[in-house]
Design a protein around this motif. Structure first.
Motif, PDB file in Angstrom:
ATOM      1  N   LYS A 128      18.027  14.659 -15.180  1.00 12.01           N
ATOM      2  CA  LYS A 128      17.419  14.455 -13.865  1.00 12.01           C
ATOM      3  C   LYS A 128      16.207  13.536 -13.954  1.00 12.01           C
ATOM      4  O   LYS A 128      15.987  12.686 -13.083  1.00 12.01           O
ATOM      5  CB  LYS A 128      17.005  15.800 -13.246  1.00 12.01           C
ATOM      6  CG  LYS A 128      18.162  16.671 -12.795  1.00 12.01           C
ATOM      7  CD  LYS A 128      17.648  17.935 -12.130  1.00 12.01           C
ATOM      8  CE  LYS A 128      18.781  18.825 -11.662  1.00 12.01           C
ATOM      9  NZ  LYS A 128      18.270  20.086 -11.031  1.00 12.01           N
ATOM     10  N   GLY A 163      12.844  21.147 -14.556  1.00  6.95           N
ATOM     11  CA  GLY A 163      13.271  22.534 -14.501  1.00  6.95           C
ATOM     12  C   GLY A 163      12.345  23.360 -13.620  1.00  6.95           C
ATOM     13  O   GLY A 163      11.369  22.849 -13.067  1.00  6.95           O
ATOM     14  N   PRO A 164      12.603  24.647 -13.486  1.00  6.79           N
ATOM     15  CA  PRO A 164      11.774  25.487 -12.625  1.00  6.79           C
ATOM     16  C   PRO A 164      10.362  25.652 -13.174  1.00  6.79           C
ATOM     17  O   PRO A 164      10.172  25.847 -14.375  1.00  6.79           O
ATOM     18  CB  PRO A 164      12.517  26.831 -12.613  1.00  6.79           C
ATOM     19  CG  PRO A 164      13.354  26.820 -13.859  1.00  6.79           C
ATOM     20  CD  PRO A 164      13.722  25.391 -14.104  1.00  6.79           C
ATOM     21  N   ARG A 174       6.295  27.381 -12.067  1.00  4.16           N
ATOM     22  CA  ARG A 174       5.643  28.345 -11.170  1.00  4.16           C
ATOM     23  C   ARG A 174       4.135  28.214 -11.279  1.00  4.16           C
ATOM     24  O   ARG A 174       3.587  28.149 -12.389  1.00  4.16           O
ATOM     25  CB  ARG A 174       6.064  29.778 -11.508  1.00  4.16           C
ATOM     26  CG  ARG A 174       5.422  30.844 -10.589  1.00  4.16           C
ATOM     27  CD  ARG A 174       5.997  32.224 -10.858  1.00  4.16           C
ATOM     28  NE  ARG A 174       5.620  32.741 -12.154  1.00  4.16           N
ATOM     29  CZ  ARG A 174       4.477  33.421 -12.400  1.00  4.16           C
ATOM     30  NH1 ARG A 174       3.598  33.613 -11.421  1.00  4.16           N
ATOM     31  NH2 ARG A 174       4.224  33.874 -13.601  1.00  4.16           N
ATOM     32  N   GLU A 229      11.452  23.938  -7.930  1.00  3.97           N
ATOM     33  CA  GLU A 229      12.513  23.392  -8.781  1.00  3.97           C
ATOM     34  C   GLU A 229      12.215  21.920  -9.032  1.00  3.97           C
ATOM     35  O   GLU A 229      12.559  21.058  -8.238  1.00  3.97           O
ATOM     36  CB  GLU A 229      13.883  23.561  -8.118  1.00  3.97           C
ATOM     37  CG  GLU A 229      15.048  23.247  -9.044  1.00  3.97           C
ATOM     38  CD  GLU A 229      15.105  24.136 -10.273  1.00  3.97           C
ATOM     39  OE1 GLU A 229      15.324  23.588 -11.378  1.00  3.97           O
ATOM     40  OE2 GLU A 229      14.918  25.365 -10.137  1.00  3.97           O
ATOM     41  N   SER A 230      11.551  21.640 -10.146  1.00  5.78           N
ATOM     42  CA  SER A 230      11.140  20.270 -10.467  1.00  5.78           C
ATOM     43  C   SER A 230      12.226  19.567 -11.281  1.00  5.78           C
ATOM     44  O   SER A 230      13.200  20.185 -11.710  1.00  5.78           O
ATOM     45  CB  SER A 230       9.838  20.288 -11.269  1.00  5.78           C
ATOM     46  OG  SER A 230      10.080  20.620 -12.624  1.00  5.78           O
ATOM     47  N   SER A 246       6.992  28.949  -6.560  1.00  3.11           N
ATOM     48  CA  SER A 246       8.019  28.515  -7.503  1.00  3.11           C
ATOM     49  C   SER A 246       8.624  27.228  -6.967  1.00  3.11           C
ATOM     50  O   SER A 246       8.872  27.097  -5.765  1.00  3.11           O
ATOM     51  CB  SER A 246       9.102  29.588  -7.656  1.00  3.11           C
ATOM     52  OG  SER A 246       8.567  30.730  -8.301  1.00  3.11           O
TER      53      SER A 246
END
Length: 414
Positions: free
Chosen positions: A295, A352-353, A355, A348-349, A346
């Motif tokens: 990504k 990945g996730p 927080r 979703e980058s 939280s």
């Protein structure tokens, strides 16, 4: 009796409607845009601009309000940053994006913002810190209005210490760091955490130098060589790292370097390739050419196509995206509500996730230990900065694996 709309009233209503349609939420970027670290500041600005563009391309926030980015030069100075903060507030900014000026400057900026907010709650500002990683900023000096979007010094050093534990060839270590809050933190955490990981190692010396002022590191290299060191733990970044590598290369000093983010600064890979000796290992949420992050690779290509520049820091690009997520979660442009929505958010980058930990406002974000190395077609497939050197993935740790305890005693507004 019918109410008549006069031409003047009609014009006024049209003007008001236009103003409402053009309303924006102002975000101010405050980082070095002149001096020895201007290149770093411009690169970080480009990432923020791209992220703002992504938010606006999707319709902005709250179904139509666009983000407007203002930019200010911190000049790597606490006083200049505070002057820029006041100018940004006067121009209507309600969020400050910063982090490339050094932790001591960012700490002063956070303190100034907090004092302003206490006196002027109607124009309170949030500080989003993308790169200054002193643990005190989310520890004993934590502040409700400050959010840390990068892994802090302790988290990064823990990742490196975990890696160093498995490197038996490292025996004698020298600490060389910039003389400011973060440089001293990097040295302290380096000695503490690496000693725990490898109690058999020796620390053979230590030096601190003025940030951005040393033009020739040869005297430092001579001193280090005399100690028999094989490894440097150094928090140097930007021009200070490039000049250090240059001096070591010219002296034929084949060291291993362990650093927090040096590879993300322009010119560092080129400096390694030119010295032809030494191994620079650093840690970040991503490195160029990382096979495990498709990504980010796709984003990096789109970023370069649009800007003509290399993409280096996902966290800076997604800082405006996390802000937008908090605004939409709060369903408000009120900064107090936005700050509360950011807590425990939280997201979703592209890496990945992640927080935003509510107790201290520290983002829990993955870290990749990687080394600048020659392209070999296997572990390093892509060259960087026009060289045949790129980045080799050595280890990957989740944000939760690197999370530290905190001394933060957060005081929240009523």
């Amino acid at each position: 009796m019918k109410h008549l709309i006069t031409p003047i009233a009609l014009a006024a209503s049209l003007i008001a409607g236009t103003a409402q349609a053009q309303e924006t939420f102002k975000v101010a970027y405050i980082d070095p845009l002149s001096g020895p670290f201007a290149g770093v500041g411009e690169l970080m600005l480009s990432h923020v601009q791209y992220g703002v563009g992504e938010v606006n391309a999707k319709g902005g926030v709250l179904k139509g309000t666009k983000l407007e980015l203002l930019k200010f030069d911190s000049k790597l100075s606490a006083q200049e940053s505070q002057n820029a903060l006041q100018a940004a507030i006067d121009q209507g900014a309600r969020v400050i994006v910063t982090g490339g000026s050094g932790s001591s400057v960012v700490a002063a900026l956070v303190d100034a913002a907090a004092k302003h907010n206490e006196r002027n709650p109607q124009s309170a500002v949030i500080v989003l810190n993308h790169s200054s990683i002193d643990p005190d900023l989310t520890g004993k000096r934590c502040n409700f209005w400050h959010f840390q979007l990068e892994a802090n010094t302790a988290m990064k050093m823990k990742a490196l210490a975990n890696y160093i534990k498995k490197q038996p060839d490292i025996k004698n270590v020298y600490l060389l760091n910039q003389d400011y809050a973060h440089g001293r933190q990097w040295a302290r955490y380096g000695q503490e955490m690496v000693t725990l990981a490898r109690p058999d190692m020796k620390f053979v010396g230590q030096d601190f130098h003025a940030i951005g002022r040393v033009k020739d590191f040869s005297p430092y290299i001579s001193k280090i060589k005399a100690t028999g060191a094989d490894t440097l733990i150094t928090g140097n970044w930007g021009q200070d790292m490039i000049l250090l590598l240059k001096a070591a290369g010219e002296a034929g000093a084949n060291y291993r370097y362990f650093n927090h983010s040096a590879g993300s600064f322009p010119g560092t890979v080129l400096a390694v390739s030119q010295s032809r000796i030494g191994q620079l290992t650093w840690v970040a949420e991503w490195h160029p050419g990382q096979a495990e992050a498709p990504k980010v690779e796709a984003l990096a290509k789109a970023y370069k196509a649009k800007t003509g520049k290399e993409f280096l820091a996902p966290r800076i690009e997604f800082t405006p995206l996390m802000l937008a997520a908090a605004i939409n979660k709060a369903q408000s442009l009120d900064t107090l509500k936005i700050a509360r929505a950011m807590e425990d958010l939280s997201f979703e980058s592209v890496v990945g996730p992640v927080r935003m930990r509510g107790e201290d406002h520290q983002l829990l974000i993955p870290q990749v230990v990687n080394t600048i190395a020659p392209v070999d077609g296997k572990t390093v497939k892509v060259g960087w900065e026009g060289t045949n050197y790129g980045f080799r993935t050595d280890a990957i740790y989740s944000g939760n694996e690197l999370a530290q305890g905190t001394e933060c005693k957060m005081v929240r507004p009523q």
